[in-house]
Design a protein around this motif. Structure first.
Motif, PDB file in Angstrom:
ATOM      1  N   ALA A 210      -3.195   6.209  13.119  1.00  0.00           N
ATOM      2  CA  ALA A 210      -2.765   5.846  11.766  1.00  0.00           C
ATOM      3  C   ALA A 210      -1.250   5.976  11.673  1.00  0.00           C
ATOM      4  N   PRO A 211      -0.511   4.871  11.605  1.00  0.00           N
ATOM      5  CA  PRO A 211       0.953   4.954  11.516  1.00  0.00           C
ATOM      6  C   PRO A 211       1.374   5.525  10.167  1.00  0.00           C
ATOM      7  N   ASP A 212       2.620   5.959  10.088  1.00  0.00           N
ATOM      8  CA  ASP A 212       3.167   6.391   8.809  1.00  0.00           C
ATOM      9  C   ASP A 212       3.129   5.218   7.837  1.00  0.00           C
ATOM     10  N   LEU A 213       2.617   5.467   6.633  1.00  0.00           N
ATOM     11  CA  LEU A 213       2.544   4.371   5.675  1.00  0.00           C
ATOM     12  C   LEU A 213       3.898   4.149   5.017  1.00  0.00           C
ATOM     13  N   VAL A 214       4.084   2.965   4.483  1.00  0.00           N
ATOM     14  CA  VAL A 214       5.272   2.612   3.713  1.00  0.00           C
ATOM     15  C   VAL A 214       4.788   2.372   2.286  1.00  0.00           C
ATOM     16  N   ARG A 215       5.477   2.951   1.290  1.00  0.00           N
ATOM     17  CA  ARG A 215       4.972   2.887  -0.068  1.00  0.00           C
ATOM     18  C   ARG A 215       5.787   1.918  -0.923  1.00  0.00           C
ATOM     19  N   GLY A 216       5.075   1.101  -1.696  1.00  0.00           N
ATOM     20  CA  GLY A 216       5.704   0.197  -2.651  1.00  0.00           C
ATOM     21  C   GLY A 216       5.266   0.536  -4.061  1.00  0.00           C
ATOM     22  N   ASP A 217       5.551  -0.387  -5.009  1.00  0.00           N
ATOM     23  CA  ASP A 217       5.235  -0.108  -6.420  1.00  0.00           C
ATOM     24  C   ASP A 217       4.453  -1.257  -7.065  1.00  0.00           C
ATOM     25  N   TRP A 218       3.734  -2.013  -6.253  1.00  0.00           N
ATOM     26  CA  TRP A 218       2.917  -3.175  -6.652  1.00  0.00           C
ATOM     27  C   TRP A 218       3.729  -4.456  -6.788  1.00  0.00           C
ATOM     28  N   THR A 219       5.053  -4.395  -6.849  1.00  0.00           N
ATOM     29  CA  THR A 219       5.841  -5.603  -7.062  1.00  0.00           C
ATOM     30  C   THR A 219       6.161  -6.293  -5.743  1.00  0.00           C
ATOM     31  N   SER A 220       6.407  -7.615  -5.829  1.00  0.00           N
ATOM     32  CA  SER A 220       6.784  -8.352  -4.629  1.00  0.00           C
ATOM     33  C   SER A 220       8.138  -7.872  -4.099  1.00  0.00           C
ATOM     34  N   ALA A 221       9.024  -7.423  -5.000  1.00  0.00           N
ATOM     35  CA  ALA A 221      10.325  -6.913  -4.563  1.00  0.00           C
ATOM     36  C   ALA A 221      10.157  -5.699  -3.660  1.00  0.00           C
ATOM     37  N   SER A 222       9.199  -4.817  -3.993  1.00  0.00           N
ATOM     38  CA  SER A 222       8.988  -3.646  -3.136  1.00  0.00           C
ATOM     39  C   SER A 222       8.386  -4.048  -1.799  1.00  0.00           C
ATOM     40  N   GLY A 223       7.576  -5.097  -1.771  1.00  0.00           N
ATOM     41  CA  GLY A 223       7.048  -5.600  -0.506  1.00  0.00           C
ATOM     42  C   GLY A 223       8.143  -6.174   0.361  1.00  0.00           C
ATOM     43  N   HIS A 224       9.081  -6.890  -0.280  1.00  0.00           N
ATOM     44  CA  HIS A 224      10.211  -7.444   0.460  1.00  0.00           C
ATOM     45  C   HIS A 224      11.075  -6.322   1.023  1.00  0.00           C
ATOM     46  N   GLY A 225      11.285  -5.268   0.223  1.00  0.00           N
ATOM     47  CA  GLY A 225      12.086  -4.152   0.686  1.00  0.00           C
ATOM     48  C   GLY A 225      11.447  -3.372   1.822  1.00  0.00           C
ATOM     49  N   ALA A 226      10.106  -3.394   1.877  1.00  0.00           N
ATOM     50  CA  ALA A 226       9.394  -2.652   2.923  1.00  0.00           C
ATOM     51  C   ALA A 226       9.378  -3.385   4.255  1.00  0.00           C
ATOM     52  N   ALA A 227       9.719  -4.660   4.265  1.00  0.00           N
ATOM     53  CA  ALA A 227       9.586  -5.463   5.481  1.00  0.00           C
ATOM     54  C   ALA A 227      10.425  -4.912   6.625  1.00  0.00           C
ATOM     55  N   SER A 228      11.641  -4.468   6.335  1.00  0.00           N
ATOM     56  CA  SER A 228      12.520  -4.009   7.420  1.00  0.00           C
ATOM     57  C   SER A 228      11.922  -2.790   8.118  1.00  0.00           C
ATOM     58  N   ALA A 229      11.327  -1.858   7.341  1.00  0.00           N
ATOM     59  CA  ALA A 229      10.727  -0.672   7.953  1.00  0.00           C
ATOM     60  C   ALA A 229       9.534  -1.046   8.817  1.00  0.00           C
ATOM     61  N   LEU A 230       8.723  -1.977   8.372  1.00  0.00           N
ATOM     62  CA  LEU A 230       7.529  -2.368   9.115  1.00  0.00           C
ATOM     63  C   LEU A 230       7.897  -3.182  10.360  1.00  0.00           C
ATOM     64  N   VAL A 231       8.881  -4.057  10.216  1.00  0.00           N
ATOM     65  CA  VAL A 231       9.348  -4.806  11.392  1.00  0.00           C
ATOM     66  C   VAL A 231       9.981  -3.846  12.397  1.00  0.00           C
ATOM     67  N   GLY A 232      10.761  -2.880  11.878  1.00  0.00           N
ATOM     68  CA  GLY A 232      11.390  -1.901  12.763  1.00  0.00           C
ATOM     69  C   GLY A 232      10.379  -1.036  13.486  1.00  0.00           C
ATOM     70  N   ALA A 233       9.215  -0.825  12.864  1.00  0.00           N
ATOM     71  CA  ALA A 233       8.158  -0.036  13.504  1.00  0.00           C
ATOM     72  C   ALA A 233       7.322  -0.872  14.464  1.00  0.00           C
ATOM     73  N   ARG A 234       7.729  -2.144  14.666  1.00  0.00           N
ATOM     74  CA  ARG A 234       7.048  -3.069  15.581  1.00  0.00           C
ATOM     75  C   ARG A 234       5.580  -3.253  15.204  1.00  0.00           C
ATOM     76  N   ALA A 235       5.341  -3.330  13.893  1.00  0.00           N
ATOM     77  CA  ALA A 235       3.974  -3.573  13.413  1.00  0.00           C
ATOM     78  C   ALA A 235       3.524  -4.971  13.816  1.00  0.00           C
ATOM     79  N   THR A 236       2.295  -5.076  14.289  1.00  0.00           N
ATOM     80  CA  THR A 236       1.710  -6.394  14.556  1.00  0.00           C
ATOM     81  C   THR A 236       0.678  -6.764  13.507  1.00  0.00           C
ATOM     82  N   ALA A 237       0.267  -5.780  12.683  1.00  0.00           N
ATOM     83  CA  ALA A 237      -0.711  -6.036  11.631  1.00  0.00           C
ATOM     84  C   ALA A 237      -0.416  -5.105  10.461  1.00  0.00           C
ATOM     85  N   VAL A 238      -0.432  -5.666   9.236  1.00  0.00           N
ATOM     86  CA  VAL A 238      -0.149  -4.880   8.037  1.00  0.00           C
ATOM     87  C   VAL A 238      -1.204  -5.185   6.980  1.00  0.00           C
TER      88      VAL A 238
END
Length: 329
Positions: A210-238
């Protein structure tokens, strides 16, 4: 009503049953009475009925915000279901300065027969003196905790958030991904915590880390902001906890020069109306807002009209497979 009864060739009691939505009227008779009501321009007088029955045929709705897609869709579902049962709807929004007790007091002053509490607002109901205002309640999405005596306090109707999240994770693992990252909803949200619980349980059952989760606030802006952390973690599935965050995530992944689903597979939750038109069309967990609203209204109205006991009901979800999730490279 006497004029309607005479024109339709029925008793006044039958007209009353039709007006009050009683099932004890056969369809042909109901149609004849309704035709007579239309021809004569008859409308039930809500205030007069309230004096006679002690009920206003009005339900209250308590909600933290209507800005989120889920809450606005639930408002529409509850309003439609209430109208189908002959009830009007009064909405109270909990602001920073509006407590649960004040909201219930406001609804009681307006004479509502009962109230439905939505989603994030349910956390503020737990531990409150829900009986002080004398309102019958049904809450949508609240943990069942027998120690609090919920069955004496209020009914509960919830979505199977954990089951839906588990289905999303199992689908991604079945496509060959070693693990699934999670873009979670805000802390304190029952829906977010249940979706996180389903994500963790599915990974554990599969023996996947279970990787460390990234937390948003339901908005699309928070999803956009989370992308860099998930890409940096080399996620292949989210697995994103709602479709709005998934939408922002899709944009962020594209801006990072990675493809969906070629480099990263994404699954959302809710199946909002626009999710089929995302680029690519979003694989998501369908949450049945219409059924959720209908069951909440039915539980409340049945309690008001027939004294039915408080219910606990779970509405199932289903995975909708589209193009945003694919095999791991």
């Amino acid at each position: 009503m006497a004029d309607v009864a005479e024109r339709a060739g029925v008793s006044g009691q039958t007209v009353s049953r039709v007006v009050n939505g009683s099932p004890r009227v056969d369809p042909d008779t109901r149609a004849r009475v309704e035709a007579a009501m239309t021809a004569l321009g008859y409308r039930p007088h809500r205030a007069a009925r309230a004096l006679r029955t002690g009920r206003t045929q009005t339900l209250g709705l308590v909600v933290s915000t209507l800005a989120s897609v889920g809450n606005s869709r639930m408002l529409q579902a509850v309003a439609d279901a209430a109208a189908s049962r002959g009830y009007a709807l009064t909405v109270v929004t909990l602001g920073a300065d509006t407590g649960v007790a004040e909201a219930f007091e406001r609804l009681a002053e307006q004479g509502v027969d009962g109230a439905i509490v939505l989603n994030e607002a349910t956390a503020r109901v737990r531990g409150a003196d829900v009986g002080a205002a004398g309102l019958r309640l049904v809450v949508v999405d609240s943990p069942r905790d027998d120690r609090l005596g919920w069955e004496q306090q209020y009914g509960i109707v919830e979505t199977d958030h954990a089951g839906g999240a588990g289905a999303a994770v199992r689908h991604l693992l079945g496509l060959g991904h070693r693990t699934v990252h999670h873009l979670a909803g805000p802390e304190g949200s029952f829906a977010a915590s249940e979706r996180e619980r389903g994500w963790r349980a599915a990974l554990e059952a599969a023996g996947a880390p279970a990787p460390d989760l990234v937390r948003g606030d339901w908005t699309s802006a928070s999803g956009h902001g989370a992308a860099s952390a998930l890409v940096g973690a080399r996620a292949t599935a989210v697995f994103a906890a709602n479709d709005q965050m998934a939408l922002g995530l899709l944009r962020g992944i594209a801006e990072a020069g990675r493809a969906v689903p070629g480099d990263v597979s994404v699954i959302g939750f809710d199946d909002v109306a626009d999710s089929a038109d995302y680029r690519p069309p979003l694989t998501t967990v369908h949450q049945d807002f219409d059924t959720l609203g209908a069951r909440a209204v039915a539980a409340l109205v049945d309690g008001i009209e027939a004294g039915a006991p408080a219910a606990f009901e779970t509405v199932p979800t289903r995975l909708v497979i589209r193009e945003s999730a694919g095999p791991v490279r």
